[in-house]
Design a protein around this motif. Structure first.
Motif, mmCIF file in Angstrom:
data_model
loop_
_atom_site.group_PDB
_atom_site.id
_atom_site.type_symbol
_atom_site.label_atom_id
_atom_site.label_comp_id
_atom_site.label_asym_id
_atom_site.label_seq_id
_atom_site.Cartn_x
_atom_site.Cartn_y
_atom_site.Cartn_z
ATOM 1 N N VAL A 309 0.780 54.245 33.139
ATOM 2 C CA VAL A 309 1.443 53.556 34.264
ATOM 3 C C VAL A 309 0.435 52.683 35.008
ATOM 4 O O VAL A 309 0.731 51.540 35.391
ATOM 5 C CB VAL A 309 2.079 54.590 35.224
ATOM 6 N N LEU A 310 -0.771 53.203 35.213
ATOM 7 C CA LEU A 310 -1.800 52.419 35.907
ATOM 8 C C LEU A 310 -2.222 51.212 35.090
ATOM 9 O O LEU A 310 -2.581 50.166 35.655
ATOM 10 C CB LEU A 310 -3.015 53.306 36.203
ATOM 11 N N GLU A 311 -2.181 51.328 33.766
ATOM 12 C CA GLU A 311 -2.500 50.177 32.923
ATOM 13 C C GLU A 311 -1.418 49.111 32.994
ATOM 14 O O GLU A 311 -1.714 47.917 32.891
ATOM 15 C CB GLU A 311 -2.687 50.639 31.477
ATOM 16 N N ILE A 312 -0.184 49.516 33.180
ATOM 17 C CA ILE A 312 0.912 48.538 33.320
ATOM 18 C C ILE A 312 0.716 47.701 34.573
ATOM 19 O O ILE A 312 0.975 46.496 34.583
ATOM 20 C CB ILE A 312 2.272 49.272 33.364
ATOM 21 N N ARG A 313 0.302 48.344 35.668
ATOM 22 C CA ARG A 313 -0.059 47.704 36.934
ATOM 23 C C ARG A 313 1.143 47.135 37.689
ATOM 24 O O ARG A 313 1.242 47.277 38.894
ATOM 25 C CB ARG A 313 -1.083 46.581 36.708
ATOM 26 N N HIS A 314 2.042 46.485 37.007
ATOM 27 C CA HIS A 314 3.175 45.850 37.695
ATOM 28 C C HIS A 314 4.075 46.912 38.335
ATOM 29 O O HIS A 314 4.287 47.986 37.791
ATOM 30 C CB HIS A 314 3.995 45.009 36.719
ATOM 31 N N ILE A 354 9.823 57.174 31.270
ATOM 32 C CA ILE A 354 10.880 57.966 31.922
ATOM 33 C C ILE A 354 11.603 58.823 30.893
ATOM 34 O O ILE A 354 11.902 59.997 31.137
ATOM 35 C CB ILE A 354 11.860 57.034 32.663
ATOM 36 N N GLN A 355 11.895 58.239 29.718
ATOM 37 C CA GLN A 355 12.588 58.985 28.677
ATOM 38 C C GLN A 355 11.728 60.145 28.174
ATOM 39 O O GLN A 355 12.225 61.262 27.938
ATOM 40 C CB GLN A 355 12.932 58.052 27.512
ATOM 41 N N SER A 356 10.420 59.913 28.034
ATOM 42 C CA SER A 356 9.521 60.997 27.605
ATOM 43 C C SER A 356 9.499 62.125 28.622
ATOM 44 O O SER A 356 9.513 63.318 28.259
ATOM 45 C CB SER A 356 8.104 60.441 27.402
ATOM 46 N N ALA A 379 9.427 65.908 37.929
ATOM 47 C CA ALA A 379 10.370 65.195 38.805
ATOM 48 C C ALA A 379 9.653 64.126 39.622
ATOM 49 O O ALA A 379 10.153 63.004 39.782
ATOM 50 C CB ALA A 379 11.088 66.184 39.718
ATOM 51 N N VAL A 380 8.464 64.462 40.144
ATOM 52 C CA VAL A 380 7.702 63.482 40.923
ATOM 53 C C VAL A 380 7.283 62.302 40.051
ATOM 54 O O VAL A 380 7.392 61.136 40.447
ATOM 55 C CB VAL A 380 6.461 64.153 41.551
ATOM 56 N N PHE A 381 6.813 62.584 38.831
ATOM 57 C CA PHE A 381 6.405 61.502 37.931
ATOM 58 C C PHE A 381 7.595 60.611 37.583
ATOM 59 O O PHE A 381 7.490 59.376 37.578
ATOM 60 C CB PHE A 381 5.797 62.096 36.657
ATOM 61 N N THR A 382 8.730 61.218 37.275
ATOM 62 C CA THR A 382 9.922 60.434 36.925
ATOM 63 C C THR A 382 10.351 59.539 38.081
ATOM 64 O O THR A 382 10.679 58.358 37.881
ATOM 65 C CB THR A 382 11.072 61.378 36.531
ATOM 66 N N ASP A 383 10.357 60.066 39.283
ATOM 67 C CA ASP A 383 10.732 59.260 40.450
ATOM 68 C C ASP A 383 9.767 58.105 40.662
ATOM 69 O O ASP A 383 10.175 56.990 41.014
ATOM 70 C CB ASP A 383 10.779 60.143 41.704
ATOM 71 N N ALA A 384 8.466 58.353 40.467
ATOM 72 C CA ALA A 384 7.480 57.279 40.635
ATOM 73 C C ALA A 384 7.722 56.155 39.628
ATOM 74 O O ALA A 384 7.662 54.961 39.973
ATOM 75 C CB ALA A 384 6.070 57.842 40.479
ATOM 76 N N CYS A 385 8.027 56.507 38.392
ATOM 77 C CA CYS A 385 8.305 55.491 37.368
ATOM 78 C C CYS A 385 9.591 54.733 37.682
ATOM 79 O O CYS A 385 9.666 53.511 37.510
ATOM 80 C CB CYS A 385 8.406 56.148 35.994
ATOM 81 N N ARG A 386 10.601 55.449 38.145
ATOM 82 C CA ARG A 386 11.862 54.777 38.476
ATOM 83 C C ARG A 386 11.682 53.793 39.626
ATOM 84 O O ARG A 386 12.232 52.688 39.605
ATOM 85 C CB ARG A 386 12.913 55.830 38.839
ATOM 86 N N LEU A 387 10.921 54.199 40.621
ATOM 87 C CA LEU A 387 10.689 53.301 41.759
ATOM 88 C C LEU A 387 9.952 52.044 41.326
ATOM 89 O O LEU A 387 10.280 50.930 41.763
ATOM 90 C CB LEU A 387 9.905 54.040 42.846
#
Length: 609
Positions: A309-314, A354-356, A379-387
């Motif tokens: 996620v940090l590598e995606i940056r956006h 998110i799917q993983s 749950a926290v990781f999934t919410d962070a990705c969704r946001l």
């Protein structure tokens, strides 16, 4: 001492055994006797040198109180049974039973109504009076009342059977205490009440009235008491001995209760139960280790996903300090200037993460024990990705809408025979754009601000169409001749923007910025650092003046040649370049004057002055 003998079940020091046993009623086979309790030591005027068994009560006993020649037992069923003899009414069996009572006899408590079930949970004996506490939190008293220890103001001499203390009718009492001729009660809210003998402030009240006939609260300075206790103080002489009352504020009886409960359960299971409980069940142990292994695996996976996620940056949160970008590039700039294809790829990557996480969560959910923390992390990781995904989708939608706003038919006036044709062609182009804006699907679940932007652009285009129609009517009224008055509003706007650019001075900007409090003690690493900062501030001010012209669809007048607006933009860009060189010259002069870097902004202002 006939009362002593009857209290012990008919036994005397010389005669024990068969005569002390309680026999079954006639017609039933006799059973083996069960001892209620053993007692020894001093009792009244006698000393029992060896333990004496008592076999009077058929039920299990929870507690007893002992008088000089009587016993009152509290059964497991919440009943009080008394036997023996007492002249002060402590037996609680009425005036007709003051003499010798050979068999345990139940006490009768006054009921508020016929359906009330009174279950006694505690019994206390003072010097010549008895207190009892019911499960409903009510207090009953009987016996001697010469010092007011019964709490019955209308009964001076005493009571031979239980009476409810009316002062506690609307309270819930959690503990009672009888000490000599004094009585105490502790409410469930932690308040302590006292009554009875009060010579020399014996009760602990604020006054020294010798006899307190009704319960009065103690002044404990706002502290709430959890438990009452009385401790025997034994000194070298009788004058140095006595009893001390204690009210516990920080009292923990959980360990004692746990030990008692454990002892009861262990007694039911047998002597080897304690050792068995020390060995963990193999299945339980296996489940714990599997949960730990699962936690470690999930955490390792989550850390790897988060690094991706940090590598995606956006889609990352914006920094609080806009002047201190992370990694050399601001998060808002990453999303604002990145190609839409790059943002689309970031959305797909986040979808995969998110799917993983969902698949991992489904695997974890199959277990019922030891997965609470794992589920929380996922749950926290999934919410962070969704946001982050929603933020990128909103940026894509907003940038697509902004493209519509900046789009305009770039035509030359010489391509049309007259202004009417130009206005007509521009109106058609606006109609097509408005249709595209209205039908554009911003996202599956558009954010509120994105939908508001879409509606605002549609409304702006409608206003532009109305303005063009007004121009056409005005031109038609003038016979479609050149009318400079029609162009006056638009030309005045261009003139005001041009004048604002002419009045801009990098020297004044340098002075204004460095005089701000937040820049007073700021350290610049080098002259390049200061140059970059001031140039950025300068460009922001210029862009603020001409930014509105970027929205060509809204800000430009159709009849005004586009060259006028282009010249304004070109002038602004040239001034940006001039600002860079002016700042560079300014820094060179400061260096010649002896300024060393890093240097504070305040020092630069002082040297410039």
């Amino acid at each position: 001492h006939f009362g002593l003998a009857s209290a012990l079940g008919g036994a005397s020091p010389r005669a024990r055994g068969p005569r002390s046993l309680l026999r079954e009623p006639r017609g039933q086979m006799s059973r083996a006797p069960e001892n209620d309790f053993w007692l020894w030591g001093h009792w009244g005027k006698r000393t029992w040198k060896c333990p004496m068994p008592t076999q009077k009560v058929l039920e299990k006993i929870r507690d007893i109180v002992i008088g000089e020649s009587f016993i009152i037992a509290l059964t497991a069923g919440g009943m009080l049974k008394a036997w023996g003899n007492d002249g002060y009414g402590c037996l609680g069996l009425g005036m007709e039973h003051q003499g010798n009572v050979t068999e345990p006899t139940p006490l009768i408590f006054p009921k508020a109504d016929a359906n009330e079930n009174i279950e006694i949970i505690e019994v206390q004996k003072g010097k010549r009076h008895v207190l009892a506490l019911s499960q409903a939190g009510q207090v009953y008293a009987w016996g001697d009342n010469s010092c007011g220890q019964l709490g019955l103001a209308n009964n001076f001499h005493g009571a031979y059977e239980p009476h409810r203390i009316e002062a506690f009718k609307d309270m819930f009492i959690s503990q009672i205490l009888a000490v000599d001729n004094m009585s105490y009660a502790l409410t469930k809210d932690g308040f302590v009440y006292a009554w009875g003998y009060n010579e020399a402030h014996a009760l602990g009240l604020t006054h020294k009235i010798p006899k307190v006939e009704k319960p009065e609260p103690l002044d404990l300075r706002g502290e709430r008491v959890k438990r009452l206790a009385v401790k025997e103080v034994v000194g070298n002489s009788k004058s140095n001995s006595g009893k001390t009352l204690i009210g516990f504020v920080n009292y923990d009886e959980s360990l004692l209760l746990d030990q008692r409960q454990w002892a009861v359960e262990a007694g039911k299971r047998g002597p080897g139960a304690a050792k068995k409980e020390q060995v963990m069940d193999p299945d339980k142990e296996k489940e714990i280790f599997e949960s730990v292994t699962l936690m470690r695996r999930v955490m390792e996976n989550t850390v790897g996903w988060w690094n991706h996620v940090l590598e995606i940056r956006h889609g990352s949160p914006y920094e609080e300090d806009a002047d201190m970008p992370v990694g050399g590039e601001r998060a808002e700039d990453l999303d604002a200037y990145a190609q839409l294809e790059t943002l689309d790829k970031a959305v797909k990557d986040l979808d995969a993460l998110i799917q993983s996480a969902k698949e991992q969560l489904q695997e974890v959910s199959k277990r019922h024990e030891g997965t609470k923390n794992v589920k929380f992390v996922l749950a926290v990781f999934t919410d962070a990705c969704r946001l982050r995904k929603e933020k990128i989708e909103g940026t894509i939608a907003a940038r697509q809408l902004v493209r519509f706003k900046q789009d305009i038919l770039d035509v030359d006036s010489t391509q049309f025979d007259n202004a009417n044709h130009k206005l007509e062609e521009t109106a058609k182009h606006l109609q097509r754009i408005m249709e595209n804006v209205r039908t554009h699907k911003v996202s599956a679940r558009p954010a509120l601000f994105t939908k508001a932007l879409q509606d605002s652009i549609s409304e702006a285009i409608e206003c532009k169409l109305q303005y063009i129609e007004s121009e056409r009517k005005l031109q038609r009224a003038s016979g479609w001749k050149d009318n400079s008055e029609v162009l006056q509003p638009a030309l005045m706007t261009i003139k005001e923007r041009w004048g604002a650019l002419r009045e801009f001075s990098v020297y004044n900007l340098h002075h204004q910025i460095l005089q701000k409090p937040e820049y007073k003690d700021r350290q610049f690493k080098s002259n390049e650092d200061l140059l970059e900062h001031l140039t950025g501030e300068s460009n922001k001010m210029i862009d603020a003046i001409i930014r509105i012209d970027l929205d060509k669809l809204i800000s430009r007048d159709t009849l005004v040649p586009g060259l006028c607006y282009d010249l304004l933009t070109e002038n602004a860009e040239l001034r940006k370049m001039c600002n860079y060189y002016q700042l560079h010259v300014l820094i060179l002069k400061q260096l010649e004057a002896g300024a060393n870097f890093p240097v504070s902004a305040a020092a630069l202002v002082s040297r410039r002055a």
